[in-house]
Design a protein around this motif. Structure first.
Motif, PDB file in Angstrom:
ATOM      1  N   GLU A  19      42.471  55.107  53.223  1.00  0.00           N
ATOM      2  CA  GLU A  19      42.269  53.428  53.358  1.00  0.00           C
ATOM      3  C   GLU A  19      41.542  53.249  51.430  1.00  0.00           C
ATOM      4  N   LEU A  20      41.526  52.719  50.995  1.00  0.00           N
ATOM      5  CA  LEU A  20      41.373  52.231  49.196  1.00  0.00           C
ATOM      6  C   LEU A  20      40.804  50.374  49.104  1.00  0.00           C
ATOM      7  N   VAL A  21      39.708  50.614  48.678  1.00  0.00           N
ATOM      8  CA  VAL A  21      38.858  49.096  48.021  1.00  0.00           C
ATOM      9  C   VAL A  21      39.006  48.454  47.763  1.00  0.00           C
ATOM     10  N   LEU A  22      40.294  47.578  47.167  1.00  0.00           N
ATOM     11  CA  LEU A  22      40.053  46.778  45.822  1.00  0.00           C
ATOM     12  C   LEU A  22      38.994  46.498  44.945  1.00  0.00           C
ATOM     13  N   GLU A  23      38.501  46.437  45.822  1.00  0.00           N
ATOM     14  CA  GLU A  23      37.121  45.508  45.232  1.00  0.00           C
ATOM     15  C   GLU A  23      36.119  46.564  44.326  1.00  0.00           C
ATOM     16  N   ALA A  24      36.404  47.434  44.846  1.00  0.00           N
ATOM     17  CA  ALA A  24      35.236  48.853  44.525  1.00  0.00           C
ATOM     18  C   ALA A  24      36.123  49.111  42.389  1.00  0.00           C
ATOM     19  N   ILE A  25      37.456  49.498  42.555  1.00  0.00           N
ATOM     20  CA  ILE A  25      37.489  49.757  41.407  1.00  0.00           C
ATOM     21  C   ILE A  25      37.081  48.685  40.762  1.00  0.00           C
ATOM     22  N   PRO A  26      36.428  48.563  39.312  1.00  0.00           N
ATOM     23  CA  PRO A  26      36.280  47.679  38.445  1.00  0.00           C
ATOM     24  C   PRO A  26      37.371  47.356  37.195  1.00  0.00           C
ATOM     25  N   GLU A  27      37.171  46.078  37.565  1.00  0.00           N
ATOM     26  CA  GLU A  27      38.339  45.221  36.634  1.00  0.00           C
ATOM     27  C   GLU A  27      38.818  46.389  35.107  1.00  0.00           C
ATOM     28  N   PRO A  28      39.247  46.111  34.456  1.00  0.00           N
ATOM     29  CA  PRO A  28      39.565  46.401  33.128  1.00  0.00           C
ATOM     30  C   PRO A  28      38.821  45.971  32.547  1.00  0.00           C
ATOM     31  N   LYS A  29      38.319  46.100  31.704  1.00  0.00           N
ATOM     32  CA  LYS A  29      37.882  45.305  29.998  1.00  0.00           C
ATOM     33  C   LYS A  29      38.944  44.875  29.263  1.00  0.00           C
ATOM     34  N   ARG A  30      39.075  43.880  29.183  1.00  0.00           N
ATOM     35  CA  ARG A  30      40.142  43.137  28.594  1.00  0.00           C
ATOM     36  C   ARG A  30      39.942  43.617  26.959  1.00  0.00           C
ATOM     37  N   LYS A  31      41.141  43.701  26.547  1.00  0.00           N
ATOM     38  CA  LYS A  31      41.124  44.452  24.976  1.00  0.00           C
ATOM     39  C   LYS A  31      42.132  43.216  24.042  1.00  0.00           C
ATOM     40  N   ALA A  32      41.313  43.482  23.222  1.00  0.00           N
ATOM     41  CA  ALA A  32      42.110  42.925  21.807  1.00  0.00           C
ATOM     42  C   ALA A  32      43.790  43.667  21.784  1.00  0.00           C
ATOM     43  N   GLN A  88      33.475  40.386  53.417  1.00  0.00           N
ATOM     44  CA  GLN A  88      35.547  40.842  53.763  1.00  0.00           C
ATOM     45  C   GLN A  88      35.679  41.463  52.325  1.00  0.00           C
ATOM     46  N   VAL A  89      35.948  42.676  51.970  1.00  0.00           N
ATOM     47  CA  VAL A  89      36.852  43.510  51.930  1.00  0.00           C
ATOM     48  C   VAL A  89      38.493  43.599  51.564  1.00  0.00           C
ATOM     49  N   THR A  90      38.721  44.328  50.762  1.00  0.00           N
ATOM     50  CA  THR A  90      40.200  43.648  50.478  1.00  0.00           C
ATOM     51  C   THR A  90      40.730  44.892  50.837  1.00  0.00           C
ATOM     52  N   ALA A  91      41.684  45.892  51.592  1.00  0.00           N
ATOM     53  CA  ALA A  91      41.975  47.047  51.826  1.00  0.00           C
ATOM     54  C   ALA A  91      43.098  47.441  50.850  1.00  0.00           C
ATOM     55  N   VAL A  92      43.793  48.901  50.777  1.00  0.00           N
ATOM     56  CA  VAL A  92      44.442  48.688  50.584  1.00  0.00           C
ATOM     57  C   VAL A  92      44.884  50.291  51.447  1.00  0.00           C
ATOM     58  N   SER A  93      45.613  50.070  52.141  1.00  0.00           N
ATOM     59  CA  SER A  93      45.560  51.577  53.607  1.00  0.00           C
ATOM     60  C   SER A  93      47.253  51.631  53.918  1.00  0.00           C
ATOM     61  N   THR A 129      47.009  40.183  41.483  1.00  0.00           N
ATOM     62  CA  THR A 129      47.630  41.198  40.973  1.00  0.00           C
ATOM     63  C   THR A 129      47.630  42.324  41.237  1.00  0.00           C
ATOM     64  N   ARG A 130      46.348  43.194  42.032  1.00  0.00           N
ATOM     65  CA  ARG A 130      46.192  44.345  42.289  1.00  0.00           C
ATOM     66  C   ARG A 130      47.523  44.356  43.554  1.00  0.00           C
ATOM     67  N   MET A 131      46.520  43.691  44.640  1.00  0.00           N
ATOM     68  CA  MET A 131      47.661  43.415  45.479  1.00  0.00           C
ATOM     69  C   MET A 131      48.918  44.003  45.690  1.00  0.00           C
ATOM     70  N   ARG A 132      49.764  42.676  44.857  1.00  0.00           N
ATOM     71  CA  ARG A 132      51.321  43.405  44.431  1.00  0.00           C
ATOM     72  C   ARG A 132      51.083  44.152  44.480  1.00  0.00           C
ATOM     73  N   ASN A 133      50.758  44.770  42.588  1.00  0.00           N
ATOM     74  CA  ASN A 133      51.415  46.459  42.103  1.00  0.00           C
ATOM     75  C   ASN A 133      50.830  46.958  43.751  1.00  0.00           C
ATOM     76  N   ALA A 134      50.330  46.960  44.647  1.00  0.00           N
ATOM     77  CA  ALA A 134      50.010  48.263  45.437  1.00  0.00           C
ATOM     78  C   ALA A 134      51.675  48.330  45.899  1.00  0.00           C
ATOM     79  N   ARG A 135      51.610  47.103  46.683  1.00  0.00           N
ATOM     80  CA  ARG A 135      52.791  46.769  47.495  1.00  0.00           C
ATOM     81  C   ARG A 135      53.656  46.960  47.543  1.00  0.00           C
TER      82      ARG A 135
END
Length: 789
Positions: free
Chosen positions: A672-685, A578-583, A487-493
């Motif tokens: 250059e940004l590494v997606l895995e370094a950004i913590p997943e947001p906590k799910r909230k009700a 192996q990590v995913t980057a947005v450059s 989802t983050r990859m799609r949103n970044a594009r």
């Protein structure tokens, strides 16, 4: 592989039509690519008889012919030298398309005489390219008979042979599979030996590595010449040109039994010996195609007393080829190593019918029978007498028998097939049965285990017979089908494309020298078999690919580019490396303009990065200057991190030294940004939030000028001020940075505008002053800022 129905019937007793054969082949796993029906191409052409041929009144080389055709008697102008009364030939009516010349016939005068059709040559009909004059047919053919019938043409089936089934490269192998599929009965394929009339005078040697087995015999007293009509027609039907009887026999057996052979003019052989061995340094072979090939130590050659005379399993040599004057011939039937033969073809860029078959694996059990069959055909066509047969070496060991419980067919394929049917299928395909053991035939070296036997049964029974069962329904995940990373990859594009960047798709590997410039080049990440010499290392960063793409665009006149890529980068050879980057990269080269004072593109790039982080749900990050990686410009770069160790992104201007090494012209800026370094947001009700509305109250601004240490980033001052009162403070913006008179040495003045947005009531002067005091206090506490007087 091509064949005709009549050729198939040489080995299969069947009444099946071409369409039925094609359907049966498809169901048995033979992929039919094309069926060429010459009757359709020549449908307009029919047999005709010339009644009269007289000299054209206005041309010396033309004749005016009265011709009986299916359309009645026609007057046709013809320029062929053999046009004469009484000739039976082929007629093309007005409107017919002539395939050999590419024209459609029209009724038009030829030197004053209208020609109402055409008398055709073999070249114009594409049935005989060497023909001179119009076609001459048997007088027994009736007027109006089809041209396809007159020439004995029939449909040609062309199908794709998979690499594991070299037996399908012979018509007999196709007949065997179709017999197992129930299309007919396989005829006896056994070969009767030919008794030798005298001892074989030529010694045969093999080295066992280049050629494990070699059989041969001498035939003398023969008469070479054109092959009989039936043999020529077989070869022509599959696109082969008849040459002479001896060569035609070897070509015929390549297609009939998947058994390549070679014939040598025995009088050209020297030393009384013929040998299959590896080549030697400096050896060369002048092949039958007229080219000379090197025959080094990795290539199998056929040699006599004079040296190498042919490329084993690939092509014979010019010095020993047979001609119509040949009266003594040595016939070779050998088994060449498939891997070595394939490598020879690639090394020499030489593919022949023989090489194509030997590289896939010719039947090692048909070496001697193949030689016997070739001997019988040569004796029947060319006469002569044959020597005794001589064999050197031995074929490879057969496959081991396979223990096969027939119930495994049900277990693995789900097919209910009784034992009798299973055994009949395997026996028809040539497998030997002994109790619960199955012996694969010599031509099926692809069969290694019981799963292969189940596959044979399944394809003959028919894949439509396989049971079908719907997969169990799986509940759709509540969070959607995409993972958080996807989802983050799609949103970044989407965001970067919306902000004016063009997406690039580049290789995941780069040259090792470039990888070292960006912190990579680990030997563990160097490819053993790269697709290109300059793509030999897994990339540690996407930036080198984007720099190269931008430089390539600049060399083609498009210097002002903005590119991005979302993809993998590799920090090691472990799964977690192996990590995913947005450059993203910009090469700011706008067109010349009289306007001055364009904003620094670095700040625009930073704004793009911050917008991306916001879109990805990143928390507030710390900006650190002076610690960026060495490929960044030390004075115009920074890094964003979450805590002291979690590096999220780096951005800034790329170092000129790096750009020069990549043959790129600066300046270029990137992040250059590494997606895995950004913590997943906590799910909230999920809670219902009131709709946002604009405040009816006017916003107000207050300006502050703080003196801070020169090394203090502006962001370290902006963030704490923005947090003083999140309900009232809507924006904090730096509008001036000053160093000079009035500001102490080593310090700078940062001027900020703080925008306040009242929500419920207009702020009083005392409330504004209280908030201003808090802002000053927080600035002093966090970065030691002093309000400038």
């Amino acid at each position: 592989m091509k064949f005709t129905l009549s050729w198939l019937k040489d080995h299969l007793e069947t009444d099946a039509t071409v369409d039925q054969v094609v359907d049966a082949m498809t169901m048995a796993g033979l992929e039919v690519e094309h069926v060429e029906d010459p009757a359709a191409k020549l449908g307009a052409f029919t047999v005709a008889k010339v009644i009269e041929a007289v000299q054209h009144p206005n041309a010396d080389r033309l004749r005016v012919c009265q011709v009986d055709t299916k359309d009645g008697r026609k007057e046709i102008v013809c320029g062929a030298p053999n046009a004469r009364a009484g000739l039976t030939t082929i007629y093309a009516p007005i409107g017919a398309y002539v395939p050999g010349s590419g024209v459609t016939l029209e009724a038009r005068p030829v030197r004053g005489v209208v020609s109402n059709g055409m008398l055709c040559s073999g070249r114009e009909l594409e049935v005989d390219t060497d023909a001179d004059g119009i076609v001459e047919l048997s007088d027994s053919l009736p007027v109006g008979a089809s041209a396809a019938e007159a020439f004995g043409l029939e449909a040609v089936i062309d199908f794709e042979v998979t690499p594991n089934r070299p037996d399908w490269l012979g018509v007999a192998g196709i007949a065997r599979d179709l017999a197992a599929a129930g299309l007919g009965k396989l005829k006896d394929l056994s070969v009767k030996p030919v008794a030798g009339a005298f001892p074989e005078p030529i010694e045969i040697k093999v080295d066992g590595e280049a050629c494990p087995m070699f059989a041969g015999r001498l035939i003398k007293g023969l008469k070479n010449g054109p092959s009989p009509a039936w043999l020529q027609q077989r070869l022509l039907s599959v696109g082969l040109r008849p040459i002479n009887a001896l060569v035609d026999v070897t070509n015929y057996l390549s297609y009939d039994r998947a058994r390549p052979l070679h014939v040598y003019d025995a009088k050209t052989l020297t030393g009384g010996v013929i040998e299959a061995r590896l080549g030697r340094d400096g050896e060369q072979v002048e092949a039958l195609d007229g080219k000379t090939y090197p025959a080094g130590p990795e290539i199998c050659v056929i040699a006599d007393g004079s040296g190498a005379i042919g490329l084993g399993g690939v092509m014979g040599g010019e010095s020993t080829k047979v001609t119509e004057a040949t009266t003594e011939v040595f016939v070779e039937c050998a088994w060449f190593d498939p891997i070595r033969t394939a490598q020879t073809g690639r090394t020499l860029s030489l593919v022949s019918d023989a090489q194509y078959r030997f590289a896939r694996g010719v039947d090692p059990g048909f070496v001697v029978p193949g030689l016997e069959l070739a001997t019988r055909l040569i004796l029947d066509i060319c006469g002569g007498e044959a020597s005794e047969l001589r064999v050197a070496g031995a074929p490879p060991a057969p496959r081991a028998a396979i223990a096969f419980d027939r119930t495994y067919v049900k277990k693995l394929a789900g097919l209910d097939v009784d034992r009798t049917r299973i055994d009949h299928i395997l026996e028809t395909l040539g497998f030997g049965l002994k109790g619960d053991e199955v012996q694969p035939p010599s031509w099926r070296r692809d069969v290694e285990g019981k799963a292969d036997l189940v596959e044979e049964v399944a394809r003959i029974v028919g894949y439509p017979s396989l049971p079908s069962e719907a997969l169990p329904e799986v509940a759709r995940p509540a969070g959607g089908m995409l993972t958080g990373r996807q989802t983050r990859m799609r949103n970044a594009r989407r965001l970067l494309a919306a902000r004016g960047f063009d997406e690039a798709l580049t290789w995941s590997f780069i040259r090792t020298e470039w990888a070292r410039l960006f912190g990579g080049g680990d030997p563990a990440l160097v490819l053993t078999n790269p697709i290109a010499s300059d793509l030999d290392c897994m990339r540690p960063s996407i930036l080198p690919n984007l720099i190269e793409a931008a430089a390539r665009n600049a060399r083609r006149g498009f210097a002002d580019v903005a590119l991005f890529e979302v993809g993998p980068l590799y920090r090691g050879d472990e799964p977690g490396d192996q990590v995913t980057a947005v450059s993203a990269l910009i090469a700011p080269h706008p067109p010349k303009s009289w306007l001055k004072g364009d904003p620094d593109p670095l700040f625009a790039l930073k704004a793009d990065l911050l917008a991306l982080l916001d879109e990805l749900g990143a928390p507030v990050l710390q900006t650190v200057q002076g610690q960026a990686s060495p490929w960044w410009h030390p004075g115009r770069s920074a890094r964003l991190q979450l805590g002291p160790k979690n590096l999220v992104a780096e951005f800034g201007e790329l170092h000129p030294r790096v750009l020069k090494a990549l043959d790129a012209e600066g300046p270029m800026l990137a992040f250059e940004l590494v997606l895995e370094a950004i913590p997943e947001p906590k799910r909230k009700a999920v809670k219902t939030k009131p709709a946002l509305s604009l405040s009816p109250l006017m916003p107000l601004t207050r300006d502050f000028a703080f003196v801070v240490d020169r090394a203090t980033p502006s962001g370290d001052l902006v963030r704490p001020i923005a947090g003083v009162d999140k309900q009232l403070i809507e924006d904090v913006r730096v509008f001036d940075v000053y160093q000079g008179a009035g500001v102490p040495e080593g310090q700078k003045s940062l001027a900020l505008t703080v925008t306040l947005q009242p929500r419920e009531k207009t702020l009083t002067d005392s409330e504004i002053e209280a908030l201003s005091a808090k802002i000053v206090a927080v600035a002093e506490k966090v970065v030691g800022a002093k309000l400038r007087s």
